[in-house]
Enzyme design. Structure first.
Site, PDB file in Angstrom:
ATOM      1  CB  SER A  79       3.463  -3.008   5.586  1.00 20.33           C
ATOM      2  OG  SER A  79       3.319  -2.124   6.651  1.00 20.33           O
TER       3      SER A  79
ATOM      4  CD  GLU B  19      -4.841   0.346   6.653  1.00 22.45           C
ATOM      5  OE1 GLU B  19      -5.091   1.308   5.909  1.00 22.45           O
ATOM      6  OE2 GLU B  19      -3.702   0.078   7.077  1.00 22.45           O
TER       7      GLU B  19
ATOM      8  CD  GLN C 269      -2.546   1.112   2.766  1.00 25.70           C
ATOM      9  OE1 GLN C 269      -2.117   0.426   3.704  1.00 25.70           O
ATOM     10  NE2 GLN C 269      -3.652   1.795   2.848  1.00 25.70           N
ATOM     11  N   GLY C 270       0.888   1.987  -1.113  1.00 21.22           N
ATOM     12  CA  GLY C 270       1.754   3.163  -1.239  1.00 21.22           C
ATOM     13  C   GLY C 270       0.997   4.459  -0.997  1.00 21.22           C
ATOM     14  CE1 TYR C 271      -3.770   4.080  -0.591  1.00 18.60           C
ATOM     15  CE2 TYR C 271      -4.815   4.755   1.445  1.00 18.60           C
ATOM     16  CZ  TYR C 271      -4.889   4.168   0.210  1.00 18.60           C
ATOM     17  OH  TYR C 271      -6.093   3.681  -0.222  1.00 18.60           O
ATOM     18  CB  SER C 272       2.675   6.826   4.600  1.00 24.82           C
ATOM     19  OG  SER C 272       1.536   6.365   5.276  1.00 24.82           O
TER      20      SER C 272
ATOM     21  CD  GLU D 222      -2.228  11.214  18.743  1.00 30.48           C
ATOM     22  OE1 GLU D 222      -2.219  10.353  17.847  1.00 30.48           O
ATOM     23  OE2 GLU D 222      -1.481  11.165  19.742  1.00 30.48           O
TER      24      GLU D 222
HETATM   25  C1  LIG Z   1       3.905  -0.646  11.473  1.00 34.13           C
HETATM   26  C2  LIG Z   1       3.462   0.366  10.466  1.00 34.13           C
HETATM   27  C3  LIG Z   1       3.091  -0.058   9.192  1.00 34.13           C
HETATM   28  C4  LIG Z   1       2.688   0.881   8.233  1.00 34.13           C
HETATM   29  N1  LIG Z   1       2.383   0.425   6.963  1.00 34.13           N
HETATM   30  C5  LIG Z   1       2.053   1.333   6.013  1.00 34.13           C
HETATM   31  C6  LIG Z   1       1.802   0.902   4.665  1.00 34.13           C
HETATM   32  O1  LIG Z   1       1.886  -0.297   4.342  1.00 34.13           O
HETATM   33  N2  LIG Z   1       1.511   1.829   3.730  1.00 34.13           N
HETATM   34  C7  LIG Z   1       1.414   3.155   4.037  1.00 34.13           C
HETATM   35  O2  LIG Z   1       1.105   3.946   3.137  1.00 34.13           O
HETATM   36  N3  LIG Z   1       1.646   3.614   5.302  1.00 34.13           N
HETATM   37  C8  LIG Z   1       1.975   2.726   6.285  1.00 34.13           C
HETATM   38  N4  LIG Z   1       2.241   3.165   7.569  1.00 34.13           N
HETATM   39  C9  LIG Z   1       2.236   4.599   7.836  1.00 34.13           C
HETATM   40  C10 LIG Z   1       1.116   5.079   8.741  1.00 34.13           C
HETATM   41  O3  LIG Z   1      -0.093   5.143   8.040  1.00 34.13           O
HETATM   42  C11 LIG Z   1       1.562   6.453   9.283  1.00 34.13           C
HETATM   43  O4  LIG Z   1       2.673   6.240  10.125  1.00 34.13           O
HETATM   44  C12 LIG Z   1       0.469   7.150  10.031  1.00 34.13           C
HETATM   45  O5  LIG Z   1      -0.579   7.520   9.180  1.00 34.13           O
HETATM   46  C13 LIG Z   1       1.012   8.415  10.768  1.00 34.13           C
HETATM   47  O6  LIG Z   1       1.715   9.227   9.885  1.00 34.13           O
HETATM   48  P1  LIG Z   1       3.184   9.735  10.223  1.00 34.13           P
HETATM   49  O7  LIG Z   1       4.019   8.564  10.625  1.00 34.13           O
HETATM   50  O8  LIG Z   1       3.663  10.567   9.079  1.00 34.13           O
HETATM   51  O9  LIG Z   1       3.054  10.644  11.515  1.00 34.13           O
HETATM   52  P2  LIG Z   1       2.565  12.155  11.542  1.00 34.13           P
HETATM   53  O10 LIG Z   1       1.412  12.310  10.633  1.00 34.13           O
HETATM   54  O11 LIG Z   1       3.757  13.033  11.331  1.00 34.13           O
HETATM   55  O12 LIG Z   1       2.046  12.280  13.021  1.00 34.13           O
HETATM   56  C14 LIG Z   1       2.940  12.456  14.133  1.00 34.13           C
HETATM   57  C15 LIG Z   1       2.074  12.641  15.387  1.00 34.13           C
HETATM   58  O13 LIG Z   1       1.293  13.847  15.275  1.00 34.13           O
HETATM   59  C16 LIG Z   1      -0.093  13.543  15.447  1.00 34.13           C
HETATM   60  N5  LIG Z   1      -0.911  14.367  14.561  1.00 34.13           N
HETATM   61  C17 LIG Z   1      -0.706  14.588  13.242  1.00 34.13           C
HETATM   62  N6  LIG Z   1      -1.692  15.349  12.739  1.00 34.13           N
HETATM   63  C18 LIG Z   1      -2.557  15.616  13.764  1.00 34.13           C
HETATM   64  C19 LIG Z   1      -3.776  16.326  13.874  1.00 34.13           C
HETATM   65  N7  LIG Z   1      -4.331  16.934  12.821  1.00 34.13           N
HETATM   66  N8  LIG Z   1      -4.403  16.364  15.073  1.00 34.13           N
HETATM   67  C20 LIG Z   1      -3.859  15.742  16.165  1.00 34.13           C
HETATM   68  N9  LIG Z   1      -2.687  15.038  16.110  1.00 34.13           N
HETATM   69  C21 LIG Z   1      -2.057  14.983  14.937  1.00 34.13           C
HETATM   70  C22 LIG Z   1      -0.217  12.068  15.060  1.00 34.13           C
HETATM   71  O14 LIG Z   1      -1.348  11.476  15.623  1.00 34.13           O
HETATM   72  C23 LIG Z   1       1.075  11.500  15.599  1.00 34.13           C
HETATM   73  O15 LIG Z   1       0.974  11.240  16.984  1.00 34.13           O
HETATM   74  C24 LIG Z   1       2.649   2.256   8.555  1.00 34.13           C
HETATM   75  C25 LIG Z   1       3.022   2.678   9.842  1.00 34.13           C
HETATM   76  C26 LIG Z   1       3.435   1.765  10.783  1.00 34.13           C
HETATM   77  C27 LIG Z   1       3.843   2.261  12.141  1.00 34.13           C
END
Ligand SMILES: Cc1cc2nc3c(=O)[nH]c(=O)nc-3n(C[C@H](O)[C@H](O)[C@H](O)COP(=O)(O)OP(=O)(O)OC[C@H]3O[C@@H](n4cnc5c(N)ncnc54)[C@H](O)[C@@H]3O)c2cc1C
Length: 378
Positions: free
Chosen positions: A158, A241, A123-126, A364
């Site tokens: 992942s 998901e 899944q290529g989102y983040s 959050e």
């Molecule tokens: C084990 C694991 C597997 C994953 N697998 C995939 C995958 O296969 N494909 C994929 O695309 N992604 C994947 N992800 C990514 C995951 O979706 C992101 O880590 C997640 O959406 C959070 O984004 P970020 O890491 O950029 O943190 P950030 O968005 O930078 O957030 C950092 C902190 O700030 C808080 N925050 C951010 N914005 C707000 C707001 N508006 N209000 C309140 N709090 C806020 C967050 O809750 C968090 O605590 C995976 C992550 C993990 C840990």
């Protein structure tokens, strides 16, 4: 009827998780994705041949199983110690998206190899600047010479290191911002324009990756939905998901809790009233999780907050279970040898569950959804 189905799954697992596959019991899954990858890939093809993959896809695309049957399958799979699945992203995220929004040609091309576990997906989102704020996706794609050309970086992807294909959220309308101008593209991983770089995690293992697209290509017709409609398609995948895809989890959680209880008996931790209290709390919490999941999955008119509420409940519960597992082991559990670590089950559970409140949408963000989309609009 449900009992008959459940018994059929139980018998099948007992007959097949044997021989070379016996080594797979309890392996794979979060924190353990590095285990027996090739053997697990073979196991999944056996599952596919038996018709267990795509069970919940509606007929004629898949098995058309009822929710009760899907629950029974996932419970019996986990109860038998069935290994963590490599093909779950294709089966539980992409396939329902294709059923709802894909073309006939896309369904014909992609659903059979997902059901046979011969093609694995990621899944290529983040992206580095687009996690919680997914609408900030900067990866771009343009149509030229009958193909999409994709350039940008994804992160935390992942299982990208084993995937054959990736569904990529990319910006296809130049100059667009936020939710406008995004498209949902199906991109093959095995090509010169795609580089996968594993990220080493706290557990010492690598289950997710950075993925770099440098003029990677895919066919013009491999866009799901209309070009520019990617946000709508991507969020429909997210609903899967956070929904039915988590069915198998409850039984896995129950197994983990059983192991913690067993260790508590062995270490004498029940003598500590605070630990005993936390164990009882974990047990009660798990009953709550299970009833919430069953109630919401069976509801024909699902509450829009249900998936977010479920995510919040299980993520917090599971994280506390990791902390409890460490408490049961005592202070010695905080020690590990130098890398490469050989973690105990408690350590692995504790470390990996730190991620539970992040992936699939951070706590959050789930609370924001419950507050603004549900409570705020009532
Ligand atoms: C084990 C694991 C597997 C994953 N697998 C995939 C995958 O296969 N494909 C994929 O695309 N992604 C994947 N992800 C990514 C995951 O979706 C992101 O880590 C997640 O959406 C959070 O984004 P970020 O890491 O950029 O943190 P950030 O968005 O930078 O957030 C950092 C902190 O700030 C808080 N925050 C951010 N914005 C707000 C707001 N508006 N209000 C309140 N709090 C806020 C967050 O809750 C968090 O605590 C995976 C992550 C993990 C840990």
């Amino acid at each position: 009827m449900e009992d008959e189905f459940r018994q059929r799954v139980r018998d099948w697992m007992a007959a097949h998780l044997t021989g070379e596959f016996a080594a797979l019991a309890g392996t794979g899954g979060p924190g353990r994705e590095h285990e027996h990858v090739e053997l697990r890939a073979r196991w999944e093809r056996v599952l596919g041949e038996a018709g267990w993959i795509g069970l919940g896809w509606p007929a004629p695309h898949g098995g058309g199983a009822s929710i009760a049957e899907q629950v029974a399958f996932h419970e019996e799979y986990a109860r038998a110690g069935g290994p963590g699945r490599l093909s779950h992203i294709g089966e539980h995220l992409l396939a329902p998206t294709l059923v709802a929004h894909g073309t006939d040609a896309q369904r014909r091309r992609f659903l059979p190899p997902i059901a046979a576990a011969t093609e694995l997906w990621c899944q290529g989102y983040s992206e580095p600047e687009a996690g919680s704020d997914l609408a900030n996706v900067q990866t771009r794609a343009e149509l030229a010479g009958g193909r999409w050309h994709v350039t940008g970086q994804k992160v935390w992807t992942s299982l990208a290191h084993v995937a054959d294909w990736c569904f990529v959220l990319a910006r296809t309308t130049p100059g667009s911002t936020r939710k406008e101008g995004l498209s949902y593209l199906l991109v093959p991983m095995d090509q010169p324009g795609v580089t996968v770089r594993p990220i080493v995690q706290l557990t010492g293992t690598s289950e997710f990756n950075e993925v770099f697209f440098d003029d990677a290509v895919t066919d013009a017709d491999l866009v799901v939905g209309a070009p520019g409609d990617g946000w709508r398609i991507a969020t429909s995948t997210l609903a899967h998901e956070r929904g039915v895809a988590t069915l198998g989890q409850q039984m896995q959680f129950a197994r983990e809790l059983d192991a913690v209880v067993e260790r508590a008996r062995a270490t004498g931790a029940f003598a500590d009233p605070v630990v005993a209290d936390r164990i009882a709390d974990a047990w009660a919490g798990l009953q709550g999780l299970r009833h919430h999941a069953l109630r919401t999955l069976r509801n024909d008119d699902p509450d829009p907050a249900a998936a977010s509420v479920a995510k919040l409940l299980w993520a917090g519960w599971h994280q506390r279970l990791g902390e409890l597992a460490m408490a049961v082991e005592g202070a010695g559990a905080t020690l590990v040898d130098a890398a490469p670590y050989d973690l105990t089950d408690a350590q692995r559970l504790f470390l990996f569950t730190r991620a539970d409140t992040i992936y699939g949408g951070a706590d959050e963000i789930q609370r924001n959804i419950v507050a603004s989309h549900v409570l705020g609009s009532r």
